[in-house]
Scaffold this motif. Structure first.
Motif, short mmCIF file in Angstrom:
data_model
loop_
_atom_site.label_atom_id
_atom_site.label_comp_id
_atom_site.label_asym_id
_atom_site.label_seq_id
_atom_site.Cartn_x
_atom_site.Cartn_y
_atom_site.Cartn_z
N SER A 190 -3.51 47.24 -52.61
CA SER A 190 -3.11 48.19 -53.72
C SER A 190 -5.29 49.17 -53.19
O SER A 190 -6.11 47.74 -53.48
N PHE A 204 0.89 49.25 -53.28
CA PHE A 204 1.99 49.16 -52.34
C PHE A 204 2.30 47.77 -52.09
O PHE A 204 2.97 47.02 -51.24
N GLN A 205 2.40 47.01 -53.59
CA GLN A 205 3.37 45.88 -54.14
C GLN A 205 4.74 45.39 -53.47
O GLN A 205 5.53 44.89 -52.63
N SER A 237 6.75 48.60 -52.06
CA SER A 237 7.27 50.24 -51.38
C SER A 237 5.90 50.08 -50.46
O SER A 237 5.22 50.64 -50.90
N PRO A 238 6.33 50.92 -48.94
CA PRO A 238 5.07 50.89 -48.09
C PRO A 238 4.89 52.91 -48.68
O PRO A 238 3.76 53.16 -48.20
N THR A 239 5.47 53.53 -49.17
CA THR A 239 4.95 55.00 -49.45
C THR A 239 4.59 55.04 -51.46
O THR A 239 6.03 54.73 -51.95
N GLN A 240 4.01 55.56 -52.38
CA GLN A 240 3.86 55.88 -53.37
C GLN A 240 3.78 57.29 -53.69
O GLN A 240 2.61 57.88 -52.98
N THR A 284 1.64 56.46 -47.59
CA THR A 284 1.90 55.49 -46.96
C THR A 284 0.87 54.83 -46.57
O THR A 284 0.02 55.06 -45.78
N TYR A 285 0.82 53.01 -46.67
CA TYR A 285 0.13 52.34 -46.07
C TYR A 285 1.47 51.11 -45.96
O TYR A 285 2.50 51.34 -47.00
N LYS A 286 0.61 50.15 -45.37
CA LYS A 286 1.61 49.23 -45.30
C LYS A 286 1.72 48.20 -46.63
O LYS A 286 0.66 48.53 -47.45
N THR A 287 2.61 47.39 -46.92
CA THR A 287 2.84 46.94 -47.94
C THR A 287 1.97 45.29 -48.36
O THR A 287 1.53 45.14 -47.02
N GLY A 319 -6.51 49.82 -41.02
CA GLY A 319 -5.29 51.23 -41.44
C GLY A 319 -5.39 52.59 -41.73
O GLY A 319 -6.30 52.70 -41.85
#
Length: 128
Positions: free
Chosen positions: A40, A75-76, A78-81, A34-37, A113
Motif C-alpha cells: 500500500s 493493493f492487498q 487486487s493489482p488494480t485500484q 495498477t501495481y503488484k499485490t 516497480g
C-alpha cells in the motif's frame, strides 16, 4: 511513474505541464492505478522543491509538514485500484506550474516497480 523505495522516505518527481490559463479553485484527479499485490502507498504533493536530496530529477525526502497527503492506494487484494488524488497543494501546484507528486511505501515489501496510472480524469472548479 517509475519508483524505488527506501523505508520512511517519500520519493518525489516534478510533474511537467503548462499551467492553466485561469486559476483553479479545486482539482481532483481520478482514475485507476495498477501495481503488484501486497503493498500500500500514500501519495503526497508539494508546490515547492521538496528537499535537497535529489538525483536525476528524483527527490528522496523525509516526511515533513510541507507535504500534503493527497491520496492512498492499497493493493492487498487486487493489482488494480481506483485512485483519487485531491488537496490544496495539488491545486496550488497546478496553478503555479510547480508541482511535485510523491509516493511513500506504507505496507508490504517492494524493491522497485512501475505504478501505472490509467484513465486519469481531472475534475476542476474555477475561481468565480
Amino acid at each position: 511513474m517509475k519508483i524505488s523505495y527506501q523505508t520512511n522516505k517519500i520519493t518525489f518527481v516534478k510533474q511537467g505541464f503548462e499551467r492553466p490559463p485561469v486559476n483553479l479553485s479545486r482539482i481532483e484527479l481520478e482514475g485507476n492505478l495498477t501495481y503488484k499485490t501486497g503493498v500500500s502507498f500514500s501519495f503526497y504533493a508539494t508546490d515547492t522543491e521538496p528537499c535537497s536530496t535529489q538525483s536525476n530529477g528524483v527527490y528522496l525526502c523525509d516526511p515533513g509538514s510541507s507535504f500534503e497527503q493527497i491520496g492512498t492506494a492499497s493493493f492487498q487484494s487486487s493489482p488494480t485500484q481506483a485512485l483519487r488524488l485531491s488537496g490544496n497543494r495539488l491545486t496550488s501546484g497546478i496553478n503555479s506550474g510547480n508541482l511535485w507528486i510523491g509516493v511513500k511505501l506504507e505496507n508490504g515489501l517492494a524493491t522497485a516497480g512501475t505504478l501505472q496510472f490509467r484513465n486519469m480524469v481531472a475534475k476542476v472548479a474555477l475561481v468565480p
